[in-house]
Design a protein around this motif. Structure first.
Motif, PDB file in Angstrom:
ATOM      1  N   GLU A   3       0.819  -1.215   0.000  1.00 46.35           N
ATOM      2  CA  GLU A   3       0.000   0.000   0.000  1.00 46.35           C
ATOM      3  C   GLU A   3       0.851   1.263   0.000  1.00 46.35           C
ATOM      4  OE1 GLU A   3       0.383  -1.497   4.283  1.00 46.35           O
ATOM      5  OE2 GLU A   3       0.008  -2.344   2.293  1.00 46.35           O
ATOM      6  N   GLN A   4       2.059   1.181   0.558  1.00 43.97           N
ATOM      7  CA  GLN A   4       2.938   2.346   0.545  1.00 43.97           C
ATOM      8  C   GLN A   4       3.429   2.634  -0.876  1.00 43.97           C
ATOM      9  OE1 GLN A   4       5.064   0.353   3.832  1.00 43.97           O
ATOM     10  NE2 GLN A   4       5.346   2.392   4.664  1.00 43.97           N
ATOM     11  N   LEU A   5       3.794   1.575  -1.583  1.00 46.44           N
ATOM     12  CA  LEU A   5       4.194   1.734  -2.984  1.00 46.44           C
ATOM     13  C   LEU A   5       3.044   2.309  -3.803  1.00 46.44           C
ATOM     14  CD1 LEU A   5       6.246  -0.710  -5.139  1.00 46.44           C
ATOM     15  CD2 LEU A   5       4.090   0.146  -6.021  1.00 46.44           C
ATOM     16  N   LEU A   6       1.840   1.781  -3.596  1.00 42.32           N
ATOM     17  CA  LEU A   6       0.673   2.222  -4.376  1.00 42.32           C
ATOM     18  C   LEU A   6       0.303   3.660  -4.048  1.00 42.32           C
ATOM     19  CD1 LEU A   6      -1.548  -0.997  -4.244  1.00 42.32           C
ATOM     20  CD2 LEU A   6      -0.147  -0.165  -6.148  1.00 42.32           C
ATOM     21  N   MET A   7       0.482   4.064  -2.792  1.00 43.16           N
ATOM     22  CA  MET A   7       0.177   5.447  -2.433  1.00 43.16           C
ATOM     23  C   MET A   7       1.143   6.412  -3.115  1.00 43.16           C
ATOM     24  SD  MET A   7      -1.708   7.614  -0.889  1.00 43.16           S
ATOM     25  CE  MET A   7      -2.701   6.642   0.257  1.00 43.16           C
ATOM     26  N   GLY A   8       2.439   6.084  -3.071  1.00 45.40           N
ATOM     27  CA  GLY A   8       3.407   6.934  -3.765  1.00 45.40           C
ATOM     28  C   GLY A   8       3.125   7.002  -5.247  1.00 45.40           C
ATOM     29  N   LEU A   9       2.781   5.860  -5.836  1.00 50.22           N
ATOM     30  CA  LEU A   9       2.444   5.800  -7.268  1.00 50.22           C
ATOM     31  C   LEU A   9       1.201   6.618  -7.578  1.00 50.22           C
ATOM     32  CD1 LEU A   9       2.813   4.478 -10.106  1.00 50.22           C
ATOM     33  CD2 LEU A   9       1.407   2.581  -9.261  1.00 50.22           C
ATOM     34  N   GLY A  10       0.163   6.421  -6.770  1.00 49.83           N
ATOM     35  CA  GLY A  10      -1.097   7.104  -7.025  1.00 49.83           C
ATOM     36  C   GLY A  10      -0.990   8.614  -6.900  1.00 49.83           C
TER      37      GLY A  10
END
Length: 325
Positions: A3-10
């Motif tokens: 979720e941390q990767l996805l938040m940075g990506l998003g």
């Protein structure tokens, strides 16, 4: 941690189009010149999107122990932003901003050796900035290097640092969607200085603090492409008798372009070299023995030979010149 990767990506996918719009609105572009590769004006200072995505995500998931990164990262991002908005500042002013960021970070954090940590941080900041001369080049190298560093830090139990690295990976990955050739926006000094600083700071607080003697050379191996590029640039300029910070068109990407490769091919070649070097570094991490001090000089010789072959550096001749009488 996904979720941390996805938040940075998003977040970066959300912020980057907004900065493209603002750069066009206020006409903040990198204009073509004799040194730049772009043939049309391209929006700059896109690194602000990475800065906002990184800290927006970091404060959401890793709210504690972020002050050193936030203070140092903000100073370095502001330094780069001033450079981008003014279309360049003096080398002295830029270095002063870098030094202020590094001193602030180290004053708020801990280090096994403050001098070596400062040298490490300043070096990575500058080699990342120097390699940022082609669409997606600095971002892709940082993406691969940060992924390798994530694997390394997670295996050592540095969960906080590993989470921040995943945010950085996500943010840089999302930005590459707009920065890979043909780029819609450039990192600018804002982004190049910032991602270099964050990578170096996260490494400093994890693998360097864990074992500086063994791990620092392996970090250099992960960043071998920008390290080689900067080393050759310094040697090249010393040979010419000009200041080491004076720009030229003989960097890694310039030489490969001159040899006929496209921008995408050059970027992909750099990615493959970085991936290979990072894989070797992670393998040597597992060994944790003096064998790496045999392997690394061999890698350095191979790299320098290749740099000489493509014209990044003038080979040193050991033969004396024959005098014609």
């Amino acid at each position: 941690m996904v979720e941390q990767l996805l938040m940075g990506l998003g977040l970066v996918l959300l912020f980057t189009p907004a900065f493209i719009f603002l750069a066009n609105l206020f006409k903040k572009f990198d204009h073509p010149n004799e040194r730049r590769i772009n043939s049309v004006p391209i929006p700059t200072a896109g690194g602000l999107a990475i800065y906002l995505a990184f800290f927006g995500s970091a404060f959401m998931f890793n709210g504690s122990n972020l002050l050193p990164y936030f203070v140092g990262g903000t100073i370095i991002a502001v330094t780069g932003l001033i450079d981008d908005l003014r279309d360049g500042i003096s080398a002295g002013a830029k270095f002063a901003g870098q030094l202020a960021a590094v001193i602030s970070f180290l004053a708020l954090s801990s280090s096994p050796n403050y001098f070596i940590s400062a040298l490490w941080l300043l070096s990575v900041i500058n080699i990342t900035n120097f390699i940022d001369g082609l669409d997606g080049l600095a971002g892709g190298i940082t993406l691969i290097g940060s992924t390798a560093l994530f694997i390394w830090t997670y295996s050592l139990g540095f969960d906080h640092t590993a989470g921040l690295l995943l945010i950085l990976v996500g943010a840089v990955l999302g930005f590459l969607a707009f920065n890979f050739h043909p780029a819609k926006i450039f990192l600018g000094d804002t982004g190049a200085l910032f991602i270099g600083f964050i990578f170096a700071a996260l490494a400093n607080d994890s693998v360097i603090s864990e074992n500086m003697m063994f791990n620092l050379p392996l970090l250099v191996l992960i960043l071998s492409v920008p390290t080689l590029d900067t080393f050759c640039a310094i040697v090249r300029r010393v040979q010419k008798g000009v200041p080491f910070y004076q720009a030229d068109r003989q960097h890694f990407h310039h030489r490969l372009l001159d040899l006929g490769l496209s921008q995408r091919q050059v970027a992909l070649a750099a990615y493959m070299l970085t991936l290979t070097a990072s894989t070797l570094a992670l393998f040597l991490v597992k060994l944790q023995s003096w064998n790496q001090f045999v392997v690394l000089p061999i890698v350095a010789v191979i790299y320098l030979y290749g740099a000489g072959r493509i014209g990044m550096i003038k080979p040193l001749s050991l033969k004396s010149e024959r005098r014609v009488l």
